[in-house]
Design an enzyme around this catalytic site. Structure first.
Site, PDB file in Angstrom:
ATOM      1  N   ASP A 101       2.938   1.076   3.568  1.00 24.87           N
ATOM      2  CA  ASP A 101       2.399   0.827   4.902  1.00 24.87           C
ATOM      3  C   ASP A 101       2.662  -0.656   5.197  1.00 24.87           C
ATOM      4  OD1 ASP A 101       0.969   0.429   7.185  1.00 24.87           O
ATOM      5  OD2 ASP A 101      -0.834   1.465   6.513  1.00 24.87           O
TER       6      ASP A 101
ATOM      7  N   ASP B   5       0.849  -1.185   0.000  1.00 25.77           N
ATOM      8  CA  ASP B   5       0.000   0.000   0.000  1.00 25.77           C
ATOM      9  C   ASP B   5       0.889   1.241   0.000  1.00 25.77           C
ATOM     10  OD1 ASP B   5      -1.933   1.919   0.414  1.00 25.77           O
ATOM     11  OD2 ASP B   5      -2.279   1.411   2.521  1.00 25.77           O
TER      12      ASP B   5
ATOM     13  N   ASP C  81       0.574   5.065   0.041  1.00 24.65           N
ATOM     14  CA  ASP C  81      -0.378   6.144   0.230  1.00 24.65           C
ATOM     15  C   ASP C  81       0.347   7.471   0.022  1.00 24.65           C
ATOM     16  OD1 ASP C  81      -2.330   7.912   1.129  1.00 24.65           O
ATOM     17  OD2 ASP C  81      -3.082   6.476   2.613  1.00 24.65           O
TER      18      ASP C  81
END
Lengths: 322, 465
Positions: free
Chosen positions: A272, A95, A97
């Site tokens: 993450d 992930d 972000d």
């Protein structure tokens, strides 16, 4: 473009007129009955969990009538997804972000075109390493609304545990300074990471190059003071031509060591890590609406040509009056 | 030239030796051949008959004793165990290895400190045995042992999944290309050589891969297989009515060796101080613990309280030197009536849970059960001695794990730099604080102040062993 929260009416419009269950990537539709689904109906987090759908039609009806604020599906495949029991395997996911990138050249509070673009470049680099070093092939890229997800479906990694996944994360982001001292027949040789153009050394070199090129005087790096930061920014043009030797010389070997250590620690924030090592995580459902920012969570077929502001904006946004 | 079982007792040849073995009872009888090998060992320094292993069982215990002594005391007499490095002991050594692994597997099971120590001792034995060989023999035996372990043509990194999972090797230790681990020199030259500029590929191969990586992989694979073997034995033993008494006798011998008081030593060979033991000293908590105790926001609460704070607080209070211990420890070994747990450990954990936003038990009361489970009392809502052992008492997370699982807690200070686990930080900080306190007490005494503070300092458990 301004990121604005979608109203309940806009959500209804999206799921009834624009969304189609076939927009969900096949790798999810094919395993629908083995996955747990989670929903957020009021914008307060996904507290409607343990949902399962026997087929696409059931899911289609649910989405059209409940028009959730957010929809999620598990990365895990279960024998009993409605009880999250009988774990079979889990996708390997990363992930990225844009909002949480550890080093950003933009000074925005949340997400902007610049940091989304930076996130896109990171995703591209991570995907390259997954392919070139780890030999993985079945990799899907998803624009999540505020960043990107990489979802690996290669069977050989789906059964790996959290420990192996944490090692993959660290390898991929360059979370540790590679070894530089090697001994042979009593003699010690010093080989800096940039002298080795393959394997983990190369990954580390690429990651810290990107980080250095995005540094600003406001960036906080562990054990790197303002003077060192200033010198790094002043000399980073050398890295555009991969002149690492002169760059290290200009910084000084001891300070260079501090810099690489600080960057390695920061690299861990490129993804993450919790998402990657959690075998029972739920991730935003591709094709669903990210209502917080009024953007579509979209599968990205071609990262080079993908533009979130063209390809992930739902129709209702263009029809807004204000 | 030594045989493969000398390096890898789990090899085909090693397994064959065990298959040809007669009755287990014979292994307890004095064996003149073994005694002969031991007493004729090169550079041996055995002056007491007690130090001579007379049969397979005694040899098995000597293997482990060697490792425990070597690990804890840099000044120990290596020559007393010289027989372990004689190639002609191979047959006895291999059988002893199986006896020891089976005894530990049956009695202590996988994931115990005993099984970990067994695997570690095997790794250390291989390392030391290789060091005794000349370069040519060393290279040859490593290649031969590896050939059997890595029988496939192309070696994918996922082949090492077990080793990566147990963190015996790091993914970054391996040279990877298109998913394959490059181990072979020709392969390296062909695939990676063209990418090198102004450097000799053969030289680079020797430096980056060469003997060192091959040996690392060999040792770690044998260690992993040793652990797997003990787990396999444990599973089988659960189906058996009664384990062989000989194995239980050997397991008792293992406990005896591992529970012998083993002072630890500093790098200079001096006896180190014992860890601080006593009421929790919040001043000595590392920054991550302090932050977590202040309360965590929704999203990270469960991991922070259940997985991080619970093991840390329980070990810091009851068994701060857990990483120096050789045997599996239970809470009741340190707190038989669970008084400290009820009065000090749980209140601190609950306090931290209460400070979370929203308070953890408000919406997730089941986490109280998970907390009990993490300190070894099974999945029950109340802590009862009868349930102890149903789950494992989790040791505190390492700094590396915290960075991955709970990155928002990791804000290192200067004292964090040289440590890898918050519990080590706590022990070290307690030592620093007590030293500072002693120094300031001495100073005050010199200045004519009352001796009260000095006395107070003497109350803690800092004693020279």
């Amino acid at each position: 473009m301004e990121f604005q929260r979608a109203t309940p009416e806009e959500r209804r419009l999206y799921y009834r007129e624009e969304w189609d269950v076939k927009q969900i990537p096949r790798f999810i539709r094919d395993s629908l009955y083995q996955r747990e689904f989670g929903f957020d109906h009021h914008g307060r987090g996904p507290n409607d969990r343990y949902r399962t759908f026997r087929n696409e039609d059931h899911l289609r009806k649910f989405m059209r009538y409940r028009t959730p604020f957010a929809a999620y599906t598990s990365v895990a495949f279960y024998q009993k997804p409605n009880r999250r029991e009988g774990w079979i395997k889990s996708e390997l996911v990363f992930d990225v972000d844009a909002k949480d990138l550890p080093i950003r050249s933009c000074a925005c509070d949340s997400v902007c075109e610049l940091c989304l673009d930076q996130a896109k470049n990171i995703v591209s680099d991570l995907k390259d390493t997954l392919t070139s070093d780890l030999g993985l092939k079945e990799i899907y890229m998803i624009y999540s609304g505020r960043g990107y997800h990489l979802r690996v479906q290669d069977e050989e990694v789906l059964g790996t545990d959290s420990e192996v996944r944490s090692q993959i994360v660290k390898y991929l982001v360059g979370a540790e300074v590679p070894r530089s001292e090697y001994g042979q027949e009593g003699i010690t040789y010093n080989l800096e990471h940039f002298a080795i153009p393959f394997g983990y050394h190369q990954v580390f070199t690429q990651r810290i190059k990107q980080s250095i090129l995005h540094l600003t005087m406001e960036t906080a790096l562990d054990d790197v003071n303002k003077k060192l930061l200033k010198d790094v920014i002043k000399n980073r043009h050398l890295l555009l031509k991969d002149q690492w030797g002169p760059f290290r010389q200009a910084i000084g070997p001891i300070r260079y060591k501090r810099l690489t250590k600080g960057l390695a620690f920061t690299n861990l924030g490129l993804v993450d890590a919790k998402v990657s090592i959690d075998l029972k995580r739920i991730l935003r459902l591709p094709s669903s609406l990210h209502s917080m920012v009024s953007m579509k969570c979209t599968e990205v077929k071609n990262l080079n040509t993908f533009d979130p502001f063209q390809d992930a904006v739902p129709q209702f946004v263009y029809e807004r009056k204000d | 030239m030594v045989g493969v079982p000398f390096i890898n007792p789990l090899s085909l040849e090693g397994r064959e030796m065990v298959r040809q073995l007669g009755s287990l009872e014979d292994l307890t009888h004095d064996n003149p051949e073994l005694i002969g090998i031991v007493t004729r060992s090169k550079s041996q320094d055995i002056s007491d008959d007690q130090d001579i292993p007379r049969n397979h069982l005694e040899l098995a215990l000597k293997r482990l004793e060697w490792y425990v002594k070597k690990r804890n005391n840099p000044n120990f007499n290596y020559r007393k165990y010289a027989f372990l490095f004689q190639g002609d002991i191979e047959k006895f050594d291999t059988i002893s290895f199986y006896l020891l692994s089976q005894a530990i597997g049956v009695k202590f099971g996988p994931n115990s400190r005993e099984s970990r120590l067994m695997a570690e001792s095997q790794g250390s034995l291989i390392q030391n045995r290789l060091e005794e060989l000349n370069t040519r023999n060393r290279e040859e035996i490593v290649l031969k042992a590896l050939q059997e372990l890595l029988s496939q043509g192309t070696l994918k990194w996922t082949f090492f999944e077990d080793l990566l999972s147990s963190r015996r090797i790091q993914l970054s230790d391996l040279v990877l290309d298109q998913g394959e681990v490059i181990m072979d020199q020709d392969d390296f030259r062909e695939r990676l050589g063209p990418r090198l500029h102004h450097r000799d590929p053969d030289k680079m191969y020797q430096l980056l891969i060469g003997e060192e990586l091959r040996e690392l992989i060999l040792i770690q694979m044998v260690m992993q297989q040793t652990e797997n073997y003990m787990a396999e034995v444990h599973e089988k033993s659960r189906l058996m009515v009664e384990p062989n008494p000989l194995l239980l006798q050997l397991a008792d011998g293992v406990t005896e060796i591992l529970t012998q008081p083993t002072p630890s030593y500093t790098g200079t060979g001096k006896v180190a101080r014992q860890s601080y033991r006593g009421p929790l000293n919040r001043e000595a908590f590392p920054p991550c613990v302090k932050t977590a105790l202040e309360g965590i926001k929704s999203g990270g609460r469960n991991d922070a309280i259940v997985l991080f704070i619970t093991p840390f607080v329980s070990y810091a209070r009851l068994c701060p030197d857990i990483f120096k211990q050789n045997v599996t420890v239970r809470v009741s070994d340190k707190d038989p009536q669970l008084q400290v747990v009820h009065q000090e450990v749980l209140p601190l954990i609950y306090e931290a849970a209460e400070r979370c936003v929203p308070p953890l038990f408000e919406d997730q009361p089941q986490e109280k059960i998970n907390i009990n489970a993490k300190i070894g009392f099974g999945m029950h809502s109340t802590l009862k001695l009868e349930n102890e052992g149903e789950t494992k008492w989790y040791t505190p997370m390492s700094c590396e794990k915290i960075k991955l699982h709970l990155p928002y807690l990791c804000r290192p200070d200067d004292d964090c730099k040289k440590i890898g686990n918050p519990l080590i930080y706590y022990n070290r900080k307690n030592w620093i604080l007590s030293r500072e306190q002693a120094e300031s007490g001495d100073k005050k005494e010199d200045e004519g102040s009352s001796g009260e503070e000095v006395m107070e300092n003497q109350d803690n458990d800092w004693i020279d062993v």
